[in-house]
Scaffold this motif. Structure first.
Motif, PDB file in Angstrom:
ATOM      1  N   THR A  14     -18.173  37.155  17.889  1.00  0.00           N
ATOM      2  CA  THR A  14     -17.639  38.265  18.365  1.00  0.00           C
ATOM      3  C   THR A  14     -16.949  39.167  17.355  1.00  0.00           C
ATOM      4  N   PRO A  15     -16.368  40.066  17.548  1.00  0.00           N
ATOM      5  CA  PRO A  15     -15.654  41.051  16.542  1.00  0.00           C
ATOM      6  C   PRO A  15     -14.461  40.125  16.058  1.00  0.00           C
ATOM      7  N   PHE A  16     -13.970  39.601  16.921  1.00  0.00           N
ATOM      8  CA  PHE A  16     -12.600  38.743  16.525  1.00  0.00           C
ATOM      9  C   PHE A  16     -12.997  37.579  15.765  1.00  0.00           C
ATOM     10  N   GLU A  17     -13.975  36.925  16.272  1.00  0.00           N
ATOM     11  CA  GLU A  17     -14.322  35.791  15.181  1.00  0.00           C
ATOM     12  C   GLU A  17     -14.915  36.256  13.865  1.00  0.00           C
ATOM     13  N   SER A  18     -15.689  37.244  13.801  1.00  0.00           N
ATOM     14  CA  SER A  18     -16.052  37.843  12.593  1.00  0.00           C
ATOM     15  C   SER A  18     -14.824  38.195  11.505  1.00  0.00           C
ATOM     16  N   GLU A  19     -13.890  39.112  12.381  1.00  0.00           N
ATOM     17  CA  GLU A  19     -12.727  39.250  11.092  1.00  0.00           C
ATOM     18  C   GLU A  19     -11.831  38.240  10.877  1.00  0.00           C
ATOM     19  N   MET A  20     -11.773  36.996  11.652  1.00  0.00           N
ATOM     20  CA  MET A  20     -10.861  35.884  11.290  1.00  0.00           C
ATOM     21  C   MET A  20     -11.762  35.205  10.064  1.00  0.00           C
ATOM     22  N   ARG A  21     -13.026  35.115  10.254  1.00  0.00           N
ATOM     23  CA  ARG A  21     -13.808  34.624   9.128  1.00  0.00           C
ATOM     24  C   ARG A  21     -13.752  35.145   7.884  1.00  0.00           C
ATOM     25  N   ARG A  22     -13.831  36.470   7.926  1.00  0.00           N
ATOM     26  CA  ARG A  22     -13.444  37.381   6.789  1.00  0.00           C
ATOM     27  C   ARG A  22     -12.218  36.951   6.215  1.00  0.00           C
ATOM     28  N   ARG A  23     -11.182  36.703   6.812  1.00  0.00           N
ATOM     29  CA  ARG A  23      -9.878  36.234   6.227  1.00  0.00           C
ATOM     30  C   ARG A  23      -9.678  35.195   5.681  1.00  0.00           C
ATOM     31  N   VAL A  24     -10.285  34.061   6.463  1.00  0.00           N
ATOM     32  CA  VAL A  24     -10.611  32.676   5.623  1.00  0.00           C
ATOM     33  C   VAL A  24     -11.261  32.835   4.590  1.00  0.00           C
ATOM     34  N   TRP A  25     -12.343  33.488   4.354  1.00  0.00           N
ATOM     35  CA  TRP A  25     -13.483  33.566   3.226  1.00  0.00           C
ATOM     36  C   TRP A  25     -12.532  34.284   2.154  1.00  0.00           C
ATOM     37  N   ALA A  26     -11.757  35.380   2.334  1.00  0.00           N
ATOM     38  CA  ALA A  26     -11.028  36.025   1.482  1.00  0.00           C
ATOM     39  C   ALA A  26      -9.941  35.249   0.673  1.00  0.00           C
ATOM     40  N   VAL A  27      -9.051  34.285   1.275  1.00  0.00           N
ATOM     41  CA  VAL A  27      -8.409  33.640   0.875  1.00  0.00           C
ATOM     42  C   VAL A  27      -8.976  32.319  -0.056  1.00  0.00           C
ATOM     43  N   THR A  28     -10.075  31.833   0.732  1.00  0.00           N
ATOM     44  CA  THR A  28     -10.737  30.870  -0.174  1.00  0.00           C
ATOM     45  C   THR A  28     -11.089  31.259  -1.470  1.00  0.00           C
ATOM     46  N   PHE A  29     -11.951  32.646  -1.584  1.00  0.00           N
ATOM     47  CA  PHE A  29     -12.524  33.034  -2.798  1.00  0.00           C
ATOM     48  C   PHE A  29     -11.042  33.272  -3.725  1.00  0.00           C
ATOM     49  N   GLN A  30     -10.039  33.624  -3.284  1.00  0.00           N
ATOM     50  CA  GLN A  30      -9.290  33.812  -4.415  1.00  0.00           C
ATOM     51  C   GLN A  30      -8.447  32.539  -4.877  1.00  0.00           C
ATOM     52  N   LEU A  31      -8.038  31.748  -4.077  1.00  0.00           N
ATOM     53  CA  LEU A  31      -7.711  30.269  -4.372  1.00  0.00           C
ATOM     54  C   LEU A  31      -8.701  29.538  -5.510  1.00  0.00           C
ATOM     55  N   ASP A  32     -10.117  29.844  -5.000  1.00  0.00           N
ATOM     56  CA  ASP A  32     -10.957  29.304  -5.863  1.00  0.00           C
ATOM     57  C   ASP A  32     -10.789  29.739  -7.451  1.00  0.00           C
ATOM     58  N   ALA A  33     -10.697  31.150  -7.469  1.00  0.00           N
ATOM     59  CA  ALA A  33     -10.732  31.787  -8.668  1.00  0.00           C
ATOM     60  C   ALA A  33      -9.517  31.384  -9.734  1.00  0.00           C
ATOM     61  N   LEU A  34      -8.412  31.298  -8.894  1.00  0.00           N
ATOM     62  CA  LEU A  34      -7.187  31.118  -9.656  1.00  0.00           C
ATOM     63  C   LEU A  34      -7.209  29.632 -10.080  1.00  0.00           C
ATOM     64  N   VAL A  35      -7.463  28.798  -9.057  1.00  0.00           N
ATOM     65  CA  VAL A  35      -7.203  27.318  -9.355  1.00  0.00           C
ATOM     66  C   VAL A  35      -8.409  26.953 -10.434  1.00  0.00           C
ATOM     67  N   SER A  36      -9.543  27.217 -10.479  1.00  0.00           N
ATOM     68  CA  SER A  36     -10.559  26.902 -11.406  1.00  0.00           C
ATOM     69  C   SER A  36     -10.299  27.493 -12.716  1.00  0.00           C
ATOM     70  N   PHE A  37      -9.562  28.841 -12.698  1.00  0.00           N
ATOM     71  CA  PHE A  37      -8.993  29.149 -14.284  1.00  0.00           C
ATOM     72  C   PHE A  37      -8.078  28.358 -14.659  1.00  0.00           C
ATOM     73  N   GLN A  38      -6.917  27.967 -13.741  1.00  0.00           N
ATOM     74  CA  GLN A  38      -5.899  26.944 -14.340  1.00  0.00           C
ATOM     75  C   GLN A  38      -6.521  25.697 -14.846  1.00  0.00           C
ATOM     76  N   MET A  39      -7.567  25.306 -14.468  1.00  0.00           N
ATOM     77  CA  MET A  39      -8.016  24.103 -14.872  1.00  0.00           C
ATOM     78  C   MET A  39      -9.012  24.270 -16.007  1.00  0.00           C
ATOM     79  N   ALA A  40      -9.206  25.522 -16.473  1.00  0.00           N
ATOM     80  CA  ALA A  40     -10.141  25.736 -17.544  1.00  0.00           C
ATOM     81  C   ALA A  40     -11.449  25.483 -17.202  1.00  0.00           C
ATOM     82  N   LEU A  41     -11.865  25.665 -15.810  1.00  0.00           N
ATOM     83  CA  LEU A  41     -13.288  25.364 -15.279  1.00  0.00           C
ATOM     84  C   LEU A  41     -13.940  26.325 -14.582  1.00  0.00           C
ATOM     85  N   PRO A  42     -15.378  26.603 -14.498  1.00  0.00           N
ATOM     86  CA  PRO A  42     -15.902  27.535 -14.040  1.00  0.00           C
ATOM     87  C   PRO A  42     -15.537  27.580 -12.561  1.00  0.00           C
TER      88      PRO A  42
END
Length: 643
Positions: free
Chosen positions: A303-331
Motif C-alpha cells: 500500500t502507499p502507506f507501507e511503501s512510504e514507511m519502508r522508505r523511511r526505515v531504509w533511509a535511516v538504516t542507510f545513514q547509520l551504516d555509512a556513519l558507523v562503518s566510517f567510524q570503525m574505519a571499515l567499508p
C-alpha cells in the motif's frame, strides 16, 4: 460380541496441540500456541471424524493438481479485480516480494524460488502448512543470548498503563532522537487493542512496545528525570521478545524494534563502541532479506502507506551504516549499486496514514517535519559515502575524481535550505537544542567529507620555499592539503562553540547528552589531522601558531571530559604531541637523540619528523598505555580509526 460404535465428539484440544500431542488449556488461543507464536493456527474442529480415510500419495497429487488449477483461476480473477499479494519478477531483475503469512520476504530474481514461478504460491502454501504442523526446534540466538519465556512472564515487567502512556507520549514527542519509523496513528490504534487483551498480543509487537518504553526511559535518565523501571529492564524484555518472536524470520516490526533497541542501548554514550557496528550488520542483513533495498514501486502489492514507511526505515538504516562503518574505519556494509530505494517524502504524520490510498506531494524542505532532517542529511550522506569509498580504494584514486567529489559535496551543501546551515550557537538563540544539533550534524558531515577526501595529501610539503607552480603536482598537493586543514580547523572551531554552549547557563547545558560518539569522533579526527600537519611543517611556518592554538584549546576541552575512554586517549595523544611540537625546534639537528627517543617513545620519535608518520606504531603505543587493555575494556582502543 456386538460392535460398539464410537460417537464423534467435539475434540477438546486445538488442532496444533492434537497433532503434536501437546497439553492444551483449551483457550482461544491456547497458551501453547501463544508461546509458539502460532495464535492464528489455534483452531478447534467442530466434530471429530474418526472414519475419514487417510490420503494416499495419488490423492495428494490429485489435490495438488486441483489446487494449481484453482490457484490459476483465482490469480486471473485477482488480476482483474485487485492487486495480487504476489509480485512476479520482472525483466529488470527487480526480484520478488513474497508475502507469506502476512510477512514480507524479498527473493532476488536469481534465487531458485523466483525461477519456479509456475507453481510458486502452491508450494508456499504447502510449506507454510508443513511449518505449522512441525514442532519447532529450539534455536540458539548468538546476537541476543537471552532465556526464553512466555508472554505472561514478559508482561510482568510492564508498568501500569498511566506510566506506559507517559513514556509512549515522551517518545513520540521527542524531537532530536526520535527515529521517524513508527507512525503514531497506526501505533495508537494497535496500542489500544493491546490493552484490551495483552495476552493475545503478537510477541514482536510487544517487543516494539518495550523498545519504545526503553528508549523513553533512557531519555528520562539522561535528562535527570525520575524513572519507575530501569531502562535495562525494558531492553532485556525487548531482546526476549525478539528471540521468542523469531525476528530472524523477517517478521513485521523486526527492523523497527532492532533500530529502537540499538538507539536505546547506545544513546548518550560519547565513547565509540564496536558493538553498535556489529548490531547494525544484523539490521542491514534483515533489511536485505525483507527487500527494503529495492524501491516499493517494484512491488504493487504494498500500500502507499507501507511503501512510504519502508522508505523511511531504509533511509535511516542507510545513514547509520555509512556513519558507523566510517567510524570503525571499515567499508560500508550496504552496496549502493544494488539499491534503488528512493528517499521518503517530506510529510508529517498527519499527512498520511494506514488508510491513505494516494500519497500527497512532498512538502518543501523549508517545512519542518519529523522526516526533513533525515532527507536533508541524505543528500550530504550520499556524497560522503562516495568520498569514503573513493579514499578506501586499493589503487591510488585519480586526482580528477578527487576534484569532482570536492565540487559535488560543496554544491550539495550550498543547495541546502538556509535554515539548515549552521551559524554560531550564540547567534542561534531562537533555535531549540534539537534544531541546533541537527544543523551541527549536517555541518560536521559536510566538513568531515572534505577532510577525509583530502586526508592523503597531509604529508611533508613538496616545496618548502613556498613557491607553488600552477599545474604542478606540488601545487595540487598543497591545495588539497590546505582544503583538508581548513575543514579540520572549522570542525575544531565548532567543538569550541559546542563546549561553550554546554557550560552552565549555555543553550545546550541541559542537553549535553546530544553530543553522541559520532560527533566526538569527528573532533578527534580533526585534531589528529592538525597534529599530523604540525609534525611535518617547519617551526617557522606562518600557520603554525593558529594550528597550535587550536590544538591547545581542543586539548583543554578534552581534559574536562576525562571520564570517557575516548577523551582519555585524546588527552594523552594531544598532550604528547603539543609538548613535542612546542620543543621541536630545540631538538632539531640532534639526530642521535631522535633515534634514541624513537626506540624508547615511538610517539616522540615519529613527531620529530624523522621520516613518515607511522600510525600503526602510534596505535600500538596508545594500546600499551596504562598497562594495555584491562579486563572488560573494549578491545578497539587503537587510533587506526582516526586516520
Amino acid at each position: 460380541m456386538k460392535r460398539v460404535e464410537k460417537r464423534n465428539r467435539p475434540p477438546l484440544s486445538c488442532q496444533p496441540c492434537r497433532s503434536r500431542k501437546l497439553k492444551c488449556n483449551r483457550g482461544s488461543p491456547c497458551d501453547t500456541c501463544i508461546k509458539r507464536d502460532k495464535q492464528s493456527s489455534c483452531q478447534y474442529a467442530e466434530n471429530a471424524n474418526r472414519d475419514k480415510p487417510k490420503n494416499t500419495t495419488g490423492d495428494r497429487l490429485q489435490n495438488l493438481e486441483n489446487a494449481v488449477l484453482q490457484f490459476i483461476q483465482k490469480e486471473a480473477t485477482q488480476t482483474q479485480d485487485q492487486p495480487s499479494t504476489y509480485t512476479p519478477a520482472t525483466s529488470s531483475n527487480s526480484g520478488t516480494l513474497r508475502l507469506t503469512g502476512g510477512q514480507p520476504q524479498y527473493v532476488d530474481s536469481t534465487h531458485w524460488l523466483s525461477i519456479l514461478n509456475d507453481i510458486k504460491e502452491v508450494r508456499e502454501q504447502l510449506s507454510t502448512q508443513e511449518e505449522n504442523d512441525t514442532e519447532p526446534q529450539p534455536e540458539v540466538d548468538l546476537v541476543f543470548p537471552t532465556t526464553s519465556c512466555s508472554i505472561s512472564e514478559i508482561l510482568l515487567s510492564l508498568p501500569p498503563r498511566p506510566v506506559c502512556d507517559g513514556l509512549v507520549s515522551q517518545y513520540f514527542n521527542a524531537k532530536f532522537m526520535m527515529l521517524p519509523i513508527i507512525h503514531p496513528i497506526q501505533f495508537q490504534k494497535e496500542y489500544e487493542q493491546f490493552w484490551q487483551d495483552p495476552s493475545k498480543t503478537p510477541m514482536l509487537w510487544l517487543g516494539l512496545l518495550f523498545s519504545i518504553l526503553g528508549l523513553a526511559t533512557t531519555l528520562r535518565q539522561l535528562t535527570g528525570l525520575p524513572v519507575h523501571i530501569p531502562a535495562e529492564t525494558f531492553r532485556q524484555r525487548t531482546m526476549q521478545c525478539l528471540v521468542v518472536g523469531r525476528y530472524t524470520t523477517a517478521k513485521t516490526y523486526a527492523l523497527e524494534i532492532l533500530g529502537l533497541h540499538i538507539q536505546s542501548s547506545f544513546i548518550g554514550q560519547s565513547d565509540s563502541n564496536p558493538n553498535f557496528w556489529f548490531l547494525m550488520g544484523i539490521v542491514i542483513r534483515l533489511a536485505f532479506q525483507m527487500g527494503y533495498h529495492r524501491d516499493p514501486s517494484h512491488h504493487p502489492s504494498l500500500t502507499p502507506f507501507e511503501s512510504e514507511m519502508r522508505r523511511r526505515v531504509w533511509a535511516v538504516t542507510f545513514q547509520l551504516d555509512a556513519l558507523v562503518s566510517f567510524q570503525m574505519a571499515l567499508p560500508s556494509m550496504i552496496p549502493s549499486e544494488f539499491c534503488d530505494t528512493s528517499l521518503p517524502r517530506n510529510l508529517t504524520f498527519n499527512d498520511f496514514g494506514p488508510d491513505t490510498t494516494v500519497l500527497p506531494p512532498s512538502r518543501p524542505l523549508s517545512d519542518r517535519s519529523s522526516m526533513v532532517f533525515t532527507i536533508i542529511k541524505s543528500y550530504v550522506m550520499t556524497v560522503f559515502k562516495k568520498i569514503v569509498a573513493h579514499t578506501q580504494s586499493l589503487s591510488p584514486p585519480p586526482l580528477e575524481i578527487t576534484v569532482m567529489l570536492d565540487m559535488e559535496i560543496r554544491e550539495t551543501y550550498n543547495r541546502l535550505p538556509t535554515n539548515y546551515k549552521m551559524t554560531s550557537i550564540s547567534k542561534s538563540f531562537l533555535d531549540s537544542p534539537n534544531i541546533i544539533m541537527e544543523k551541527v550534524c549536517i555541518e560536521l558531515l559536510y566538513l568531515k567529507g572534505i577532510m577525509v577526501l583530502h586526508r592523503r595529501f597531509l604529508q611533508p610539503r613538496g616545496n618548502d620555499s613556498g613557491t607553488r607552480e600552477e599545474g604542478s603536482i606540488n601545487s595540487s598537493t598543497n591545495r588539497f592539503r590546505d582544503l583538508c586543514l581548513e575543514a579540520a580547523m572549522q570542525i575544531l572551531a565548532r567543538q569550541v562553540d559546542l563546549h561553550a554552549a554546554c557550560l552552565p547557563g549555555g543553550q545546550m547545558y541541559e542537553n549535553q547528552w546530544m553530543l553522541s560518539s559520532l560527533s566526538t569522533h569527528d573532533f578527534l579526527i580533526a585534531a589528529m589531522a592538525v597534529c599530523l600537519e604540525l609534525s611535518t611543517i617547519s617551526p617557522h611556518t606562518a600557520e603554525r601558531g593558529s594550528y597550535l592554538d587550536a590544538l591547545r584549546t581542543s586539548h583543554t576541552i578534552w581534559q574536562t571530559r576525562q571520564g570517557l575512554r575516548d577523551a582519555k586517549i585524546a588527552v594523552q595523544a594531544l598532550g604528547i604531541m603539543i609538548r613535542n611540537i612546542e620543543s621541536r625546534q630545540d631538538r632539531m639537528g640532534n639526530e642521535g637523540v631522535v633515534q634514541s627517543q624513537l626506540m624508547e617513545d615511538p610517539v616522540t620519535g615519529v613527531l620529530e619528523g624523522s621520516g613518515d608518520l607511522d600510525w600503526a606504531l602510534l596505535d600500538q603505543y596508545f594500546q600499551g598505555l596504562d598497562g594495555g587493555i584491562e579486563q572488560g575494556e573494549d578491545p578497539y582502543l587503537g587510533l587506526d580509526w582516526m586516520v
